[in-house]
Design a protein around this motif. Structure first.
Motif, PDB file in Angstrom:
ATOM      1  N   LYS A  46       0.794   3.324   9.707  1.00 14.34           N
ATOM      2  CA  LYS A  46       1.178   2.224  10.604  1.00 14.34           C
ATOM      3  C   LYS A  46       2.539   2.459  11.253  1.00 14.34           C
ATOM      4  O   LYS A  46       2.792   1.962  12.332  1.00 14.34           O
ATOM      5  CB  LYS A  46       1.191   0.893   9.850  1.00 14.34           C
ATOM      6  N   ASP A  83      -1.443   6.913   4.183  1.00 11.19           N
ATOM      7  CA  ASP A  83      -1.850   5.560   3.822  1.00 11.19           C
ATOM      8  C   ASP A  83      -2.255   4.832   5.091  1.00 11.19           C
ATOM      9  O   ASP A  83      -1.450   4.647   6.007  1.00 11.19           O
ATOM     10  CB  ASP A  83      -0.721   4.799   3.122  1.00 11.19           C
ATOM     11  N   ARG A 103      -3.041  -2.999  -6.288  1.00 14.74           N
ATOM     12  CA  ARG A 103      -1.718  -3.351  -5.759  1.00 14.74           C
ATOM     13  C   ARG A 103      -1.197  -4.577  -6.512  1.00 14.74           C
ATOM     14  O   ARG A 103      -1.856  -5.623  -6.533  1.00 14.74           O
ATOM     15  CB  ARG A 103      -1.808  -3.649  -4.265  1.00 14.74           C
ATOM     16  N   HIS A 125      -0.218   0.370  -7.525  1.00 14.16           N
ATOM     17  CA  HIS A 125       0.498   0.485  -6.258  1.00 14.16           C
ATOM     18  C   HIS A 125       1.413  -0.722  -6.132  1.00 14.16           C
ATOM     19  O   HIS A 125       0.987  -1.855  -6.406  1.00 14.16           O
ATOM     20  CB  HIS A 125      -0.554   0.472  -5.133  1.00 14.16           C
ATOM     21  N   ASN A 160      12.872  -1.324   4.303  1.00 12.87           N
ATOM     22  CA  ASN A 160      14.089  -1.134   5.093  1.00 12.87           C
ATOM     23  C   ASN A 160      15.374  -1.518   4.365  1.00 12.87           C
ATOM     24  O   ASN A 160      16.137  -2.367   4.833  1.00 12.87           O
ATOM     25  CB  ASN A 160      13.972  -1.905   6.415  1.00 12.87           C
ATOM     26  N   GLU A 163       5.479   6.017  -1.062  1.00 18.58           N
ATOM     27  CA  GLU A 163       4.749   5.630   0.152  1.00 18.58           C
ATOM     28  C   GLU A 163       5.765   5.053   1.131  1.00 18.58           C
ATOM     29  O   GLU A 163       6.442   4.066   0.822  1.00 18.58           O
ATOM     30  CB  GLU A 163       3.699   4.579  -0.218  1.00 18.58           C
ATOM     31  N   GLY A 178       7.253   5.191   5.604  1.00 17.68           N
ATOM     32  CA  GLY A 178       7.015   5.609   6.983  1.00 17.68           C
ATOM     33  C   GLY A 178       8.317   5.734   7.757  1.00 17.68           C
ATOM     34  O   GLY A 178       8.685   6.800   8.228  1.00 17.68           O
TER      35      GLY A 178
HETATM   36  C1  LIG Z   1       1.652  -1.114   2.057  1.00 21.85           C
HETATM   37  C2  LIG Z   1       2.737  -0.480   2.885  1.00 21.85           C
HETATM   38  N1  LIG Z   1       3.078   0.793   2.629  1.00 21.85           N
HETATM   39  C3  LIG Z   1       4.036   1.412   3.343  1.00 21.85           C
HETATM   40  C4  LIG Z   1       4.697   0.770   4.373  1.00 21.85           C
HETATM   41  C5  LIG Z   1       5.738   1.533   5.138  1.00 21.85           C
HETATM   42  O1  LIG Z   1       6.990   0.961   5.126  1.00 21.85           O
HETATM   43  P1  LIG Z   1       8.235   1.717   5.775  1.00 21.85           P
HETATM   44  O2  LIG Z   1       7.791   2.217   7.099  1.00 21.85           O
HETATM   45  O3  LIG Z   1       9.302   0.694   5.863  1.00 21.85           O
HETATM   46  O4  LIG Z   1       8.600   2.871   4.881  1.00 21.85           O
HETATM   47  C6  LIG Z   1       4.394  -0.572   4.662  1.00 21.85           C
HETATM   48  C7  LIG Z   1       5.094  -1.289   5.728  1.00 21.85           C
HETATM   49  O5  LIG Z   1       4.938  -2.451   5.980  1.00 21.85           O
HETATM   50  C8  LIG Z   1       3.370  -1.211   3.900  1.00 21.85           C
HETATM   51  O6  LIG Z   1       3.006  -2.478   4.163  1.00 21.85           O
END
Ligand SMILES: Cc1ncc(COP(=O)(O)O)c(C=O)c1O
Length: 426
Positions: free
Chosen positions: A61, A80, A150, A197, A203, A282, A284
């Motif tokens: 995402k 993911d 989760r 999980h 952030n 995990e 992003g």
């Molecule tokens: C289940 C899950 N994993 C990973 C992420 C990635 O978070 P980030 O991009 O802040 O590392 C999110 C972000 O909302 C999430 O909901």
């Protein structure tokens, strides 16, 4: 609180200015540019930082561009996905289904069916509804589906940008209901519970807060395993590593974080129940955020009642987060550069986008080198939650193109040309 290194955040991800200018000259603006070489180096760096204790799962995402995903697919252990379309994106990027986890609280039955049929590496169960549905589909296909549960913790430390725990939430199983949920899952014969999980907050730039959060995670993992009596194959740590969006932010101090986290992880792995567990971070934004820029042109200059406006071809339609509309309570000026004239005399500029609303304001009275019509600016930290999180249809301005920098070359990875003009120029 642990402070970040003394290096100014400014140095963290200074762009290759010439490369951004060349990309804008070739592809026009607004334009997202991602530096794949530096993104890859950053992913690799995690192995050194944590001494190989964690594998890495990239949250699709944060940047679902298929070209970008393909550029990192060999370096991450997992992708993911949070929708079936993201599962398909990961596969289109060359990732086999067995290395994809599928999370998200609103999985349609059809998404669960397809994911089970495909044999995704694991389904991240957000509810018992999903567990029952997956069990039913696995039975119908004559297979077992790997799942992780989760858990939604009751507590989350301060100093995260957004948190999803410690309050009523649509995500995961509340820790208060953990044991009955585990019993219910154990009764579903076509599911194979691989582990747990947790993703409870995002952030954070505080090593202390992240380490404290991981301590909450490990306590919950121990509690879950005490109930199941089975060694978990996998434990997923929703990392929550932050990015220094604002000029005064200091990058997350990874050395300090490692020093705080590694002893706790080693203690966990020393326990017989966890000695074979695979731990996964995990995340992003920390992986891809700092090495992406949105490049935009100044369309017009306007002075109004003592304020110098510069009107850009990018608005919140192209980058909702930089415009302060993705989870921020108060909009603050991000780190923005004048690419065309970096050494000009400083002035104070209010930067706005092309949309017909006053909320389309990127920066208020921001000091920048003299900025004129035709100049290019770059918004730092735009590699994550940029285009993907933006309402690009609003007012039908051209959607930004996307470009990867790799090995000194640039490659367009644009997926759609929404709102690009199609009438012949007569
Ligand atoms: C289940 C899950 N994993 C990973 C992420 C990635 O978070 P980030 O991009 O802040 O590392 C999110 C972000 O909302 C999430 O909901």
């Amino acid at each position: 609180m642990t402070q970040g290194p003394s290096t100014p955040a400014e140095d963290l991800a200074a762009p290759d200015r010439q490369a951004l200018l060349a990309a804008a000259a070739r592809f026009g603006t607004p334009l997202y540019v991602y530096d794949l070489d530096r993104i890859r180096a950053r992913i690799r760096s995690l192995q050194g930082i944590f001494g190989g204790r964690f594998g890495v799962s990239h949250a699709v995402k944060s940047n679902p561009n298929i070209g970008l995903l393909a550029g990192i697919a060999d370096l991450v252990d997992w992708f993911d996905a949070s929708s079936f379309a993201e599962v398909e994106r990961a596969m289109a990027a060359g990732c086999p289904a067995r290395r994809i986890s599928f999370s998200g609280p609103a999985k349609r039955l059809e998404e669960i069916r397809r994911a089970v049929k495909l044999g995704v590496g694991e389904l991240v169960l957000e509810s018992l509804r999903e567990a029952r549905a997956a069990d039913g589909f696995a039975a119908a296909f004559g297979q077992k589906q790997a799942v992780v549960l989760r858990i939604n913790p009751a507590a989350v430390p301060r100093q995260f940008g957004v948190n999803m725990a410690g309050k009523p939430s649509q995500f995961g199983i509340d820790e208060e209901e953990l044991e009955p949920a585990l019993d219910a899952i154990a009764a579903l014969p076509n599911l194979d519970l691989k582990g747990f999980h947790i993703y409870s907050a995002s952030n954070s730039l505080s090593a202390d807060a992240i380490a404290e959060n991981f301590t909450i995670f490990t306590a919950l993992f121990r509690r879950a395993v005490a109930h199941t009596g089975r060694p978990p194959e996998k434990l997923i740590f929703g990392a929550g590593f932050g990015v220094p969006y604002l000029p005064q932010d200091r990058p997350l101090d990874m050395e300090a974080l490692s020093a705080l986290v590694c002893p706790a992880i080693d203690a966990l792995l020393a326990e017989p129940m966890f000695s074979e567990s695979r731990l996964i971070l995990e995340l992003g934004r920390w992986l891809v955020g700092p090495f992406g820029w949105l490049v935009s042109s100044v369309i017009a200059e306007k002075a109004s009642r003592g304020t110098e406006f510069r009107i850009l071809d990018a608005g919140f339609n192209t980058h909702l987060a930089a415009w302060g509309m993705m989870g921020s309570v108060i909009r603050r000026n991000w780190r923005i550069r004048n690419l065309s004239n970096p050494d000009g005399a400083p002035g104070l500029y209010t930067l706005v986008g092309p949309l017909c609303t006053t909320i389309d304001t990127l920066a208020t009275k921001l000091e920048l080198p003299a900025l004129a019509e035709g100049d290019l600016i770059a918004i730092d930290n735009s590699g994550a939650y940029g285009l993907t999180a933006s309402p690009t249809r609003f007012i039908s301005h051209p959607e930004p193109r996307e470009v990867l920098l790799e090995g000194g070359a640039m490659r367009e990875v644009t997926e759609s040309l929404l709102n690009h003009w199609t009438l012949a120029d007569n």
